[in-house]
Scaffold this active site. Structure first.
Site, PDB file in Angstrom:
ATOM      1  N   TRP A   2       0.823  -1.226   0.000  1.00 46.55           N
ATOM      2  CA  TRP A   2       0.000   0.000   0.000  1.00 46.55           C
ATOM      3  C   TRP A   2       0.843   1.256   0.000  1.00 46.55           C
ATOM      4  O   TRP A   2       0.529   2.211  -0.702  1.00 46.55           O
ATOM      5  CB  TRP A   2      -0.997  -0.032   1.154  1.00 46.55           C
ATOM      6  CG  TRP A   2      -2.043  -1.074   0.945  1.00 46.55           C
ATOM      7  CD1 TRP A   2      -2.269  -2.181   1.710  1.00 46.55           C
ATOM      8  CD2 TRP A   2      -3.000  -1.141  -0.139  1.00 46.55           C
ATOM      9  NE1 TRP A   2      -3.302  -2.918   1.180  1.00 46.55           N
ATOM     10  CE2 TRP A   2      -3.763  -2.315   0.053  1.00 46.55           C
ATOM     11  CE3 TRP A   2      -3.277  -0.335  -1.236  1.00 46.55           C
ATOM     12  CZ2 TRP A   2      -4.792  -2.690  -0.820  1.00 46.55           C
ATOM     13  CZ3 TRP A   2      -4.300  -0.703  -2.106  1.00 46.55           C
ATOM     14  CH2 TRP A   2      -5.041  -1.870  -1.890  1.00 46.55           C
TER      15      TRP A   2
ATOM     16  N   ASP B 145      -1.602   6.616   6.318  1.00 43.32           N
ATOM     17  CA  ASP B 145      -2.691   5.754   5.851  1.00 43.32           C
ATOM     18  C   ASP B 145      -2.992   4.761   6.968  1.00 43.32           C
ATOM     19  O   ASP B 145      -2.188   3.882   7.268  1.00 43.32           O
ATOM     20  CB  ASP B 145      -2.243   5.020   4.578  1.00 43.32           C
ATOM     21  CG  ASP B 145      -3.281   4.023   4.062  1.00 43.32           C
ATOM     22  OD1 ASP B 145      -4.324   3.836   4.722  1.00 43.32           O
ATOM     23  OD2 ASP B 145      -3.042   3.431   2.986  1.00 43.32           O
TER      24      ASP B 145
ATOM     25  N   LYS C 205     -12.177  -1.564   5.810  1.00 44.83           N
ATOM     26  CA  LYS C 205     -11.338  -2.499   6.536  1.00 44.83           C
ATOM     27  C   LYS C 205     -11.831  -2.670   7.969  1.00 44.83           C
ATOM     28  O   LYS C 205     -11.926  -3.771   8.467  1.00 44.83           O
ATOM     29  CB  LYS C 205      -9.874  -2.032   6.547  1.00 44.83           C
ATOM     30  CG  LYS C 205      -9.298  -1.789   5.161  1.00 44.83           C
ATOM     31  CD  LYS C 205      -9.139  -3.064   4.351  1.00 44.83           C
ATOM     32  CE  LYS C 205      -9.025  -2.830   2.868  1.00 44.83           C
ATOM     33  NZ  LYS C 205      -7.843  -2.134   2.418  1.00 44.83           N
TER      34      LYS C 205
HETATM   35  C1  LIG Z   1      -7.340  -1.492   1.298  1.00 47.54           C
HETATM   36  C2  LIG Z   1      -6.311  -0.475   1.510  1.00 47.54           C
HETATM   37  C3  LIG Z   1      -6.163   0.610   0.635  1.00 47.54           C
HETATM   38  C4  LIG Z   1      -7.043   0.788  -0.598  1.00 47.54           C
HETATM   39  O1  LIG Z   1      -8.357   1.063  -0.244  1.00 47.54           O
HETATM   40  P1  LIG Z   1      -9.475   1.336  -1.361  1.00 47.54           P
HETATM   41  O2  LIG Z   1     -10.617   1.831  -0.549  1.00 47.54           O
HETATM   42  O3  LIG Z   1      -9.740   0.024  -2.023  1.00 47.54           O
HETATM   43  O4  LIG Z   1      -8.949   2.353  -2.299  1.00 47.54           O
HETATM   44  C5  LIG Z   1      -5.183   1.536   0.915  1.00 47.54           C
HETATM   45  N1  LIG Z   1      -4.389   1.417   1.974  1.00 47.54           N
HETATM   46  C6  LIG Z   1      -4.491   0.377   2.842  1.00 47.54           C
HETATM   47  C7  LIG Z   1      -3.583   0.293   4.010  1.00 47.54           C
HETATM   48  C8  LIG Z   1      -5.455  -0.592   2.630  1.00 47.54           C
HETATM   49  O5  LIG Z   1      -5.562  -1.623   3.489  1.00 47.54           O
END
Ligand SMILES: *Cc1c(COP(=O)(O)O)cnc(C)c1O
Length: 365
Positions: A103, A173, A197
């Site tokens: 990511w 993030d 998530k």
């Molecule tokens: C799943 C995830 C993303 C991407 O998320 P989307 O909503 O599918 O764009 C980005 N960063 C992390 C850490 C993730 O687990």
């Protein structure tokens, strides 16, 4: 189990608290006397305004978000932020990235389209199985920000200590650890997370950003889409265009649920307890091994492997047949991965561990 549900260990979209799903179901056809489903309602209505206002207020309370931070509900998932962050935060056109898994690597690659991006640390040398020492990084004097992915969903690593950014703002993030434990918001310039998530239905990201970092749209390059300026969302209460009303509603219900069960301190305790059950098992097992260096293990995403791909596949199939699902690891790590997000009950992890123990005890090669 109730409703014939299974233990869903998916990394995302993922398990939601049953109590929240029940309340959503009970209000599905007629939300609190409005005569409508939230899916059918105008985002300009009083009823919806109350939903979004309460969602924001409850999130602020849960995370103790200081008043000088804005909270925004934006579409495009976490992925759109990989571009919006450099578009909005770059004044000098320079940023420093720490790459600890898929990511942060994606975010790093996307940011390179918009400026000079320095890779100041990475753990790629060992397939992202650890977090590099970030106490004295070569931070660029003109960096507009330092970027991390605080919990790598695929590789199962997490920061125990935030990087020393030498005075630069930190952008994090938190998608796969959002609301999993208390967080000191003022340590960051910006925190964001895709909600699917650990919070709610997919298709939305929550951005928490210090107000002084939000620049006027006129200050941004003219090619930046109106939708991609944080100012657009800040000035319009996340309703410049039609927001993801459904996701905002369900996330709001999850916030209320988290408040009710004791907030993020309580969540933290539960999450550590659950992950410990899993890690204690992995550390004792001859057949299954965790893939991450111990001190950087995530409490949310737990990857593990056996000695062979064939056996990995056999275990995945066996877990599925036994009423667990989504335990197949991501292809870049292989093996298995158990995501033990907020909504996964302790009983789910105990049941999985019991199953794996029995599998190991009965296995004849
Ligand atoms: C799943 C995830 C993303 C991407 O998320 P989307 O909503 O599918 O764009 C980005 N960063 C992390 C850490 C993730 O687990």
């Amino acid at each position: 189990m109730k409703y014939d549900r299974i233990y869903n260990f998916s990394a995302g979209p993922s398990i939601l608290p049953e109590e929240v799903l029940e309340s959503v179901r009970d209000n599905l056809l007629n939300y609190e006397g409005s005569g409508m489903c939230v899916m059918e309602m105008s985002h300009r209505s009083k009823v919806f305004q109350k939903i979004i206002d309460e969602a924001e207020a409850d999130l602020r309370e849960l995370m103790a978000i200081p008043d000088n931070y804005k909270v925004m509900f934006i579409q495009g998932g976490a992925t759109l932020q990989f571009a919006m962050i450099p578009m909005n935060l770059m004044k000098n056109g320079v940023a420093d990235y720490i790459v600890t898994g898929n990511w942060s690597k994606k975010a790093y690659q996307e940011a390179k389209k918009y400026g000079k991006i320095n890779l100041v640390a990475t753990s790629e040398d060992k397939n992202y199985s650890y977090i590099p020492d970030c106490s004295d990084l070569p931070i660029s004097p003109d960096a507009d920000y330092v970027y991390i992915c605080e919990n790598e969903t695929i590789h199962g690593t997490t920061y125990q200590k935030l990087p020393n950014t030498k005075g630069k703002i930190l952008v994090s993030d938190q998608s796969s650890m959002f609301l999993s434990k208390p967080c000191n918001v003022s340590d960051y310039g910006m925190i964001y997370g895709g909600v699917q998530k650990n919070i709610g239905p997919a298709g939305m990201v929550i951005v928490i950003i210090r107000e002084d970092l939000i620049r006027d749209t006129a200050e941004l390059p003219t090619w930046v889409p109106t939708y991609c300026s944080y100012k657009t969302h800040a000035d319009n209460g996340s309703m410049y265009n039609t927001p993801n009303c459904w996701s905002i509603y369900v996330c709001g219900q999850v916030f209320k649920y988290l408040k009710k069960i004791g907030g993020l301190e309580a969540m933290d305790k539960r999450n550590i307890e659950k992950a410990k059950i899993m890690y204690d098992f992995l550390d004792a097992s001859q057949m299954f091994n965790g893939t991450v260096e111990k001190e950087f293990r995530s409490w949310m995403n737990i990857p593990f492997v056996t000695a062979s791909k064939e056996l990995d596949a056999e275990v995945v199939a066996a877990t599925k047949a036994a009423g667990f699902d989504n335990l197949k690891g991501h292809k870049s790590v292989g093996g298995l991965r158990a995501s033990t997000y907020n909504a996964m009950p302790k009983e789910g992890v105990e049941a999985l561990v019991k199953f794996l123990k029995d599998f190991e005890a009965n296995y004849k090669a």
